[in-house]
Motif scaffolding. Structure first.
Motif, PDB file in Angstrom:
ATOM      1  N   GLU A 111      18.967 -20.473   6.164  1.00 12.19           N
ATOM      2  CA  GLU A 111      19.784 -19.289   6.428  1.00 12.19           C
ATOM      3  C   GLU A 111      20.814 -19.500   7.535  1.00 12.19           C
ATOM      4  OE1 GLU A 111      17.597 -15.801   6.270  1.00 12.19           O
ATOM      5  OE2 GLU A 111      19.387 -14.566   6.365  1.00 12.19           O
ATOM      6  N   HIS A 112      20.353 -20.094   8.661  1.00 11.77           N
ATOM      7  CA  HIS A 112      21.218 -20.120   9.843  1.00 11.77           C
ATOM      8  C   HIS A 112      21.679 -21.523  10.208  1.00 11.77           C
ATOM      9  CE1 HIS A 112      20.542 -15.924  10.564  1.00 11.77           C
ATOM     10  NE2 HIS A 112      19.232 -16.102  10.581  1.00 11.77           N
ATOM     11  N   LYS A 113      22.885 -21.574  10.775  1.00  8.62           N
ATOM     12  CA  LYS A 113      23.353 -22.843  11.346  1.00  8.62           C
ATOM     13  C   LYS A 113      22.492 -23.201  12.555  1.00  8.62           C
ATOM     14  CE  LYS A 113      27.010 -20.623  14.052  1.00  8.62           C
ATOM     15  NZ  LYS A 113      28.456 -20.462  14.217  1.00  8.62           N
ATOM     16  N   ASN A 114      22.521 -24.498  12.915  1.00 10.15           N
ATOM     17  CA  ASN A 114      21.740 -25.021  14.046  1.00 10.15           C
ATOM     18  C   ASN A 114      20.240 -24.930  13.796  1.00 10.15           C
ATOM     19  OD1 ASN A 114      22.673 -26.471  16.258  1.00 10.15           O
ATOM     20  ND2 ASN A 114      22.149 -24.875  17.712  1.00 10.15           N
ATOM     21  N   CYS A 146      25.678 -29.722   6.453  1.00  7.25           N
ATOM     22  CA  CYS A 146      24.557 -30.115   7.306  1.00  7.25           C
ATOM     23  C   CYS A 146      24.718 -31.570   7.719  1.00  7.25           C
ATOM     24  CB  CYS A 146      23.218 -29.919   6.578  1.00  7.25           C
ATOM     25  SG  CYS A 146      22.924 -31.126   5.280  1.00  7.25           S
ATOM     26  N   PHE A 147      23.945 -31.946   8.732  1.00 11.07           N
ATOM     27  CA  PHE A 147      23.900 -33.337   9.185  1.00 11.07           C
ATOM     28  C   PHE A 147      22.543 -33.876   8.776  1.00 11.07           C
ATOM     29  CE2 PHE A 147      23.125 -36.490  12.659  1.00 11.07           C
ATOM     30  CZ  PHE A 147      24.203 -37.307  12.408  1.00 11.07           C
ATOM     31  N   TRP A 148      22.528 -34.811   7.853  1.00 14.94           N
ATOM     32  CA  TRP A 148      21.268 -35.372   7.346  1.00 14.94           C
ATOM     33  C   TRP A 148      21.054 -36.730   8.006  1.00 14.94           C
ATOM     34  CZ3 TRP A 148      17.804 -32.933   4.121  1.00 14.94           C
ATOM     35  CH2 TRP A 148      16.691 -33.692   3.742  1.00 14.94           C
ATOM     36  N   VAL A 149      19.848 -36.939   8.490  1.00 18.47           N
ATOM     37  CA  VAL A 149      19.498 -38.183   9.178  1.00 18.47           C
ATOM     38  C   VAL A 149      18.358 -38.884   8.454  1.00 18.47           C
ATOM     39  CG1 VAL A 149      18.473 -39.121  11.284  1.00 18.47           C
ATOM     40  CG2 VAL A 149      20.192 -37.339  11.456  1.00 18.47           C
ATOM     41  N   SER A 150      18.477 -40.179   8.275  1.00 15.25           N
ATOM     42  CA  SER A 150      17.392 -40.980   7.696  1.00 15.25           C
ATOM     43  C   SER A 150      17.093 -42.137   8.641  1.00 15.25           C
ATOM     44  CB  SER A 150      17.806 -41.519   6.322  1.00 15.25           C
ATOM     45  OG  SER A 150      18.142 -40.436   5.469  1.00 15.25           O
ATOM     46  N   GLY A 186      15.480 -36.061   8.526  1.00 13.20           N
ATOM     47  CA  GLY A 186      15.686 -34.844   9.292  1.00 13.20           C
ATOM     48  C   GLY A 186      17.014 -34.222   8.893  1.00 13.20           C
ATOM     49  N   CYS A 187      17.140 -32.929   9.193  1.00  3.50           N
ATOM     50  CA  CYS A 187      18.344 -32.215   8.772  1.00  3.50           C
ATOM     51  C   CYS A 187      18.695 -31.133   9.787  1.00  3.50           C
ATOM     52  CB  CYS A 187      18.078 -31.591   7.398  1.00  3.50           C
ATOM     53  SG  CYS A 187      19.451 -30.622   6.762  1.00  3.50           S
ATOM     54  N   LEU A 188      19.959 -31.083  10.167  1.00  2.00           N
ATOM     55  CA  LEU A 188      20.473 -30.039  11.060  1.00  2.00           C
ATOM     56  C   LEU A 188      21.586 -29.303  10.320  1.00  2.00           C
ATOM     57  CD1 LEU A 188      20.760 -28.791  13.979  1.00  2.00           C
ATOM     58  CD2 LEU A 188      22.575 -30.489  14.328  1.00  2.00           C
ATOM     59  N   THR A 189      21.449 -27.984  10.204  1.00  2.37           N
ATOM     60  CA  THR A 189      22.508 -27.244   9.510  1.00  2.37           C
ATOM     61  C   THR A 189      23.701 -27.034  10.449  1.00  2.37           C
ATOM     62  OG1 THR A 189      21.389 -25.183  10.072  1.00  2.37           O
ATOM     63  CG2 THR A 189      21.009 -26.071   7.871  1.00  2.37           C
ATOM     64  N   LEU A 190      24.895 -27.195   9.907  1.00  2.94           N
ATOM     65  CA  LEU A 190      26.140 -27.032  10.678  1.00  2.94           C
ATOM     66  C   LEU A 190      26.854 -25.738  10.301  1.00  2.94           C
ATOM     67  CD1 LEU A 190      27.420 -30.724  10.388  1.00  2.94           C
ATOM     68  CD2 LEU A 190      26.070 -29.700  12.232  1.00  2.94           C
ATOM     69  N   SER A 191      26.335 -25.062   9.283  1.00  2.00           N
ATOM     70  CA  SER A 191      26.897 -23.765   8.892  1.00  2.00           C
ATOM     71  C   SER A 191      25.734 -22.861   8.496  1.00  2.00           C
ATOM     72  CB  SER A 191      27.871 -23.919   7.708  1.00  2.00           C
ATOM     73  OG  SER A 191      27.159 -24.269   6.531  1.00  2.00           O
ATOM     74  N   ASP A 192      26.005 -21.556   8.388  1.00  2.00           N
ATOM     75  CA  ASP A 192      25.011 -20.650   7.814  1.00  2.00           C
ATOM     76  C   ASP A 192      24.945 -20.908   6.303  1.00  2.00           C
ATOM     77  OD1 ASP A 192      24.510 -19.419  10.267  1.00  2.00           O
ATOM     78  OD2 ASP A 192      26.060 -17.899   9.947  1.00  2.00           O
ATOM     79  N   ASP A 214      12.876 -38.254  19.501  1.00  2.00           N
ATOM     80  CA  ASP A 214      12.146 -39.422  20.004  1.00  2.00           C
ATOM     81  C   ASP A 214      13.133 -40.450  20.564  1.00  2.00           C
ATOM     82  OD1 ASP A 214       9.114 -40.849  19.155  1.00  2.00           O
ATOM     83  OD2 ASP A 214      10.736 -42.024  20.042  1.00  2.00           O
ATOM     84  N   PRO A 215      12.917 -40.892  21.809  1.00  2.00           N
ATOM     85  CA  PRO A 215      13.869 -41.847  22.402  1.00  2.00           C
ATOM     86  C   PRO A 215      13.898 -43.192  21.693  1.00  2.00           C
ATOM     87  CG  PRO A 215      11.992 -41.429  23.870  1.00  2.00           C
ATOM     88  CD  PRO A 215      11.875 -40.461  22.735  1.00  2.00           C
ATOM     89  N   THR A 216      12.841 -43.525  20.950  1.00  2.00           N
ATOM     90  CA  THR A 216      12.843 -44.788  20.176  1.00  2.00           C
ATOM     91  C   THR A 216      14.020 -44.812  19.208  1.00  2.00           C
ATOM     92  OG1 THR A 216      10.446 -44.501  20.125  1.00  2.00           O
ATOM     93  CG2 THR A 216      11.338 -46.321  18.828  1.00  2.00           C
ATOM     94  N   PHE A 217      14.324 -43.648  18.642  1.00  2.00           N
ATOM     95  CA  PHE A 217      15.392 -43.584  17.643  1.00  2.00           C
ATOM     96  C   PHE A 217      16.725 -43.151  18.274  1.00  2.00           C
ATOM     97  CE2 PHE A 217      11.567 -42.009  15.041  1.00  2.00           C
ATOM     98  CZ  PHE A 217      11.152 -43.297  14.763  1.00  2.00           C
ATOM     99  N   ALA A 218      16.654 -42.309  19.293  1.00  2.00           N
ATOM    100  CA  ALA A 218      17.860 -41.817  19.979  1.00  2.00           C
ATOM    101  C   ALA A 218      18.902 -41.302  18.986  1.00  2.00           C
ATOM    102  CB  ALA A 218      18.449 -42.914  20.873  1.00  2.00           C
ATOM    103  N   ILE A 219      18.479 -40.367  18.163  1.00  2.00           N
ATOM    104  CA  ILE A 219      19.402 -39.793  17.167  1.00  2.00           C
ATOM    105  C   ILE A 219      20.421 -38.908  17.868  1.00  2.00           C
ATOM    106  CG2 ILE A 219      19.567 -38.242  15.167  1.00  2.00           C
ATOM    107  CD1 ILE A 219      16.637 -39.176  14.508  1.00  2.00           C
ATOM    108  N   ASP A 220      21.667 -39.104  17.520  1.00  2.00           N
ATOM    109  CA  ASP A 220      22.760 -38.347  18.148  1.00  2.00           C
ATOM    110  C   ASP A 220      23.026 -37.080  17.321  1.00  2.00           C
ATOM    111  OD1 ASP A 220      24.815 -37.651  19.769  1.00  2.00           O
ATOM    112  OD2 ASP A 220      26.235 -39.150  19.002  1.00  2.00           O
ATOM    113  N   TRP A 221      22.129 -36.096  17.474  1.00  2.00           N
ATOM    114  CA  TRP A 221      22.248 -34.851  16.693  1.00  2.00           C
ATOM    115  C   TRP A 221      23.482 -34.062  17.149  1.00  2.00           C
ATOM    116  CZ3 TRP A 221      18.976 -34.003  12.725  1.00  2.00           C
ATOM    117  CH2 TRP A 221      17.722 -34.628  12.735  1.00  2.00           C
TER     118      TRP A 221
END
Ligand SMILES: Cc1cn([C@H]2C[C@H](O)[C@@H](COP(=O)(O)OP(=O)(O)O[C@H]3O[C@H](C)C(=O)[C@H](O)[C@H]3O)O2)c(=O)[nH]c1=O
Length: 186
Positions: free
Chosen positions: A53-56, A81-85, A120-126, A150-157
Motif C-alpha cells: 500500500e505505502h511507499k517506504n 520499488c527497489f528490489w535487492v538480491s 528484499g524490497c523497498l517500495t518507492l511509491s504508494d 546487516d553490515p556484512t552486506f551493507a545494502i545501500d537502501w
C-alpha cells in the motif's frame, strides 16, 4: 525482450517491449522461448501478485534454504520499488554481494534471479503491485529472515527520508546473517 546478465552471475535484467495499439498494450513478463535462449529454464511453481500500500515499506531479507531454494522473476505491474538480491551461493565468487534494481511499472523492466539469493524490497511509491514467479514451493520451515541492514552486506537502501519506514516485526527484528548462516549451511 532483452535479457542481460549482470557482473553478479545469476542476476538478469529483463527489458520488455510492449505490443501497443489504439486499444492499449500487452507485455509478456515471461516468455519461455527467449528465456530459454538466455539459458533460463525455470519452471514456475508459484505465481504471486504482491500488493504494497505505502511507499517506504521494506520487506525482507527473505531466503528459503535447501531443498527449497527459489529462482525468482519479479515484474512490476504498478508503481516503483527497489528490489535487492543478495548472493548466498556458497561457492560463488560474488558470495555476500548484492544487486539492486529500481523496478518501475512505467519502464516495464523486470528482474530474473537464479536460485541461491536472499531477497528484499523497498517500495518507492504508494500502491506497488509486483508479479513474482518462484520455481519452488513455499516452505515456512525453510524460510529465513535476515536483517535488512546487516553490515556484512551493507545494502545501500534508497530509504525515503521524509516518510516512516513500514516493516513487519519479523523483518524489523530479524537476526544478523552471522546468526543464521549455520542454519543455511553457509
Ligand atoms: C514469500 C512467500 C510467502 N507466501 C505466503 C506466506 C504468508 O502466508 C504470505 C505472506 O508472506 P510474507 O509476509 O513472508 O511475504 P513478504 O514479506 O511480503 O515477502 C515478499 O517480499 C520478500 C522480499 C520476498 O522475497 C518474497 O518473495 C515476497 O513475496 O504469503 C507464499 O505462499 N509464498 C512465498 O513465496
Amino acid at each position: 525482450m532483452r535479457i542481460t546478465e549482470r557482473a553478479i552471475k545469476g542476476i538478469f535484467d529483463v527489458e520488455l517491449d510492449p505490443a501497443a495499439d489504439h486499444r492499449g498494450w500487452l507485455i509478456k513478463p515471461f516468455d519461455a522461448r527467449p528465456f530459454a535462449a538466455a539459458g533460463l529454464t525455470a519452471e514456475w511453481r508459484q505465481v504471486i501478485v504482491q500488493f504494497t500500500e505505502h511507499k517506504n515499506t521494506l520487506k525482507g531479507l527473505h531466503h528459503q534454504a535447501e531443498p527449497f531454494l527459489e529462482a525468482k522473476l519479479i515484474a512490476p505491474i504498478e508503481g516503483r520499488c527497489f528490489w535487492v538480491s543478495v548472493d548466498l551461493r556458497h561457492e560463488s565468487p560474488t558470495f555476500g554481494q548484492w544487486g539492486g534494481a529500481v523496478l518501475d511499472a512505467d519502464k516495464r523492466n523486470s528482474l530474473y534471479v537464479s536460485r541461491g539469493f536472499a531477497h528484499g524490497c523497498l517500495t518507492l511509491s504508494d500502491h506497488v503491485n509486483l508479479l513474482i514467479c518462484a520455481d519452488n514451493d513455499y516452505s515456512p520451515d525453510h524460510g529465513v529472515s535476515i536483517a535488512w541492514n546487516d553490515p556484512t552486506f551493507a545494502i545501500d537502501w534508497p530509504l525515503l527520508a521524509d516518510t516512516e519506514v513500514v516493516m513487519k516485526a519479523e523483518h524489523r527484528d530479524a537476526p544478523p546473517f552471522a546468526a543464521v548462516r549455520g542454519k543455511l549451511g553457509l
